[in-house]
Design a protein around this motif. Sequence first.
Motif, short mmCIF file in Angstrom:
data_model
loop_
_atom_site.label_atom_id
_atom_site.label_comp_id
_atom_site.label_asym_id
_atom_site.label_seq_id
_atom_site.Cartn_x
_atom_site.Cartn_y
_atom_site.Cartn_z
N GLN A 97 -8.73 26.22 4.32
CA GLN A 97 -7.85 26.38 5.53
C GLN A 97 -6.59 25.12 5.49
OE1 GLN A 97 -10.76 25.37 8.86
NE2 GLN A 97 -11.23 27.79 8.83
N LEU A 98 -6.10 25.29 4.38
CA LEU A 98 -4.82 24.32 4.15
C LEU A 98 -3.88 24.56 5.23
CD1 LEU A 98 -4.82 24.20 0.19
CD2 LEU A 98 -5.85 22.57 1.74
N ARG A 99 -3.53 25.77 5.53
CA ARG A 99 -2.55 25.99 6.36
C ARG A 99 -2.75 25.47 7.72
NH1 ARG A 99 -0.34 32.05 5.22
NH2 ARG A 99 -2.28 32.37 6.10
N GLU A 100 -3.90 25.69 8.35
CA GLU A 100 -4.33 25.14 9.45
C GLU A 100 -4.37 23.64 9.45
OE1 GLU A 100 -5.78 27.52 8.20
OE2 GLU A 100 -5.59 29.04 9.40
N ARG A 101 -5.00 22.83 8.57
CA ARG A 101 -4.74 21.49 8.44
C ARG A 101 -3.89 20.61 8.25
NH1 ARG A 101 -9.96 21.07 4.26
NH2 ARG A 101 -9.32 18.93 4.50
N TYR A 102 -2.95 21.13 7.27
CA TYR A 102 -1.94 20.55 6.80
C TYR A 102 -0.67 21.15 6.76
CZ TYR A 102 -5.59 17.94 4.40
OH TYR A 102 -7.09 17.30 3.99
N GLY A 103 -0.73 22.54 7.21
CA GLY A 103 0.72 23.33 7.32
C GLY A 103 1.29 23.57 5.96
N ALA A 104 0.21 23.74 4.95
CA ALA A 104 0.47 23.80 3.51
C ALA A 104 0.15 25.34 3.27
CB ALA A 104 -0.43 22.99 2.67
N ASN A 105 1.17 26.08 2.90
CA ASN A 105 0.98 27.58 2.40
C ASN A 105 1.02 27.67 0.86
OD1 ASN A 105 0.81 30.23 2.69
ND2 ASN A 105 2.94 30.42 3.29
N VAL A 111 -1.85 24.19 -11.15
CA VAL A 111 -0.54 23.52 -10.52
C VAL A 111 -0.24 24.41 -9.22
CG1 VAL A 111 1.92 22.85 -10.57
CG2 VAL A 111 0.45 22.51 -12.55
N LEU A 112 -0.18 24.08 -7.90
CA LEU A 112 -0.05 24.75 -6.63
C LEU A 112 1.34 24.64 -6.28
CD1 LEU A 112 -3.14 23.47 -4.62
CD2 LEU A 112 -3.10 25.25 -6.47
N LEU A 113 2.06 25.91 -5.84
CA LEU A 113 3.26 25.99 -5.26
C LEU A 113 3.03 26.17 -3.87
CD1 LEU A 113 4.72 28.68 -7.90
CD2 LEU A 113 4.84 26.31 -8.01
N ILE A 114 3.44 25.16 -3.23
CA ILE A 114 3.23 24.98 -1.60
C ILE A 114 4.29 25.14 -0.88
CG2 ILE A 114 1.97 23.59 0.11
CD1 ILE A 114 0.09 22.71 -1.88
N ASP A 115 4.15 25.81 0.21
CA ASP A 115 5.44 25.60 1.21
C ASP A 115 4.91 24.90 2.27
OD1 ASP A 115 7.77 26.30 2.91
OD2 ASP A 115 6.54 27.91 3.74
N MET A 116 5.45 23.67 2.60
CA MET A 116 4.92 22.84 3.52
C MET A 116 5.80 22.99 5.01
SD MET A 116 2.76 20.92 2.01
CE MET A 116 2.49 19.69 3.00
N SER A 117 5.27 24.01 5.75
CA SER A 117 6.15 24.20 6.78
C SER A 117 5.72 23.16 7.95
CB SER A 117 5.64 25.59 7.27
OG SER A 117 4.16 25.79 7.66
N ALA A 118 4.84 22.41 8.02
CA ALA A 118 4.74 21.26 8.96
C ALA A 118 5.14 20.08 8.63
CB ALA A 118 3.22 21.09 9.41
N ALA A 119 6.62 19.75 9.17
CA ALA A 119 7.32 18.49 8.60
C ALA A 119 6.69 17.27 9.18
CB ALA A 119 8.49 18.60 9.29
N GLU A 120 5.51 17.37 10.19
CA GLU A 120 4.92 15.97 10.39
C GLU A 120 3.86 15.38 9.50
OE1 GLU A 120 2.76 19.32 12.51
OE2 GLU A 120 4.96 18.76 12.16
#
Length: 610
Positions: free
Chosen positions: A250-258, A286-295
Amino acid sequence: MSGELIWVVCLLAFAVVLFATGKVRMDAVALLVIVAFVMSGTLTLSEAFSGFSDPNVVLIAALFIIGDGLVRTGVATSLGSWLVKMAGSSEAKMLTLLMLTVAGLGAFMSSTGVVAIFIPVVLSVSQRMQTAPSRLMMPLSFAGLISGMMTLVATPPNLVVNSELLREGLEGFSFFSVTPIGLVVLALGILYMLLMRFMLKGDDPTTQREGWKRRTFRDLIREYRLTGRARRLAIRPGSPLIGQRLDDLQLRERYGANVIGVERWRRFRRVIVNVNGVSEFRARDVLLIDMSAAEVDLREFCSEQLLEPMVLRGEYFSDQAMDVGMAEISPIPESELIGKSVREIGFRTRYGLNVVGLKRDGAAIEGALIDEALRLGDIILVVGNWKSISLLVKEGRDFVALNPPAEMSEASPAHSQAPHAIFSLVLMVALMLTNEVPNPIAAIVACLLMGKFRCIDAESAWKAIHWPSIILIVGMMPFALALQKTGGVDLVVKGLMDVGGGYGPYVMLGCLFVLCAVIGLFISNTATAVLMAPIALAAAKTMGVSPYPFAMAIAMAASAAFMTPVSSPVNTLVLGPGNYRFSDFIKLGVPFTLIVMAVCVVLIPVLFPF
């Protein structure tokens, strides 16, 4: 001239007119020819269909498959990328390297396919160098044609001529018989184009047609405001991510990491693998991550999950375009997904793609997109492998694909199998050189190996074969037989003997070249070779000289289709991108054809004495 011969000549003239006008497909004309010969009784059924049993037809079909395997594994595209890197901003250096690369690659795969691959490369280079594409497009087509002079299997006319030698009970040419001539012509071609490219004005790069300007990954990243959001994070030993499924984390929900992709070690190199909800992570990934949650604090996220930030250059996605795809899609009006969010759709699980951007009313929406309800007219930017993008577009039930990015031409669905494709190609060449097995068998072995190594699948192999060309060859072969049966070959040979027979074999060699080149103005070079090969051998027999120099002259003249944009598909391909006129090909093609003829008349008798 008998009535039967008059009928054959009229039928040939009718076919030439149809070829020249383009009103009827060439393969359809070839089939009509077969029907006409059988219905008129000129040829028996087995004679009319003899082309289908010719081993060289099988060889040509196999070479189409091998060429497509080189494209699907990224071998051809890698050569294009290397070319851009080596040439820098020098137009002369680019022209030289371009012609060398295309001629070298075209020696083992379809010249039409090679030119098609390099057209977007040339357009990209022209834009970067601020020069007109016309300065490089014609050198590209000339190199594609010259590649047919590099090896025996480089172009169908070579194989047609070789097949005629074998049919006459003679020994065929070896794999590299044509290479010395091709190397000389290539060197002269490069020098000729370096001197003559200034005659190719074309459009100014600032006024290029919009149809040829395609957006790149970099443009999409800027338009959707993704700059600064992408991260490369290496999983360190002991990370809690190891062995865990993506959905469970649940990385998207916890960190905004897609997580949009994973770099993983395979066969001593990193490749990018697609991810879905059940993907498990490994150490050294190596993970390619889109960090949509700036905070979210990136440092805290890396510390908690034992991740190590790695460098992510601006060109990263463009460099990985063989494996990673990026495309814009939009929901169709009838789609059931309108009004649902990305989370509700289960987009990643359903399509194997990640949503990284959304445009609404022409403006990019920032922030977390997972809970944004889709509306009609939304444009969605997705990232994933090209195969998943193609499947989504192919289904067409919920989304329609918009203008594809320029990098789509570099997509290589079997990129990881490139070493196997090269091995298969090298093995085929080695088998052909040793003469231990017939050339068609060597090509079939290479095709089977490419299938075994998953360089190409059955569906792609079937589509790779250019069936119109195969049917054209098969349909034109009966003409040669019909001309022989009705005395047409003897009549042409007598005419040639009257014109140049009394002046020796050198003049006859030039006459054959000119006749072949003139016929090639109206019909394809393959059909020209089918018609001229028996005439050349008959002329040699009449003069009492070796048939090999005359046969080689036909093979070279058939490849020298430089004079008009319709002489070869290679010329037709560059006509639009180069913004050429018919006269441009005449202006540069006629002098170079004369140069090639002079080379052939001088060099062929040295390599193949009379």
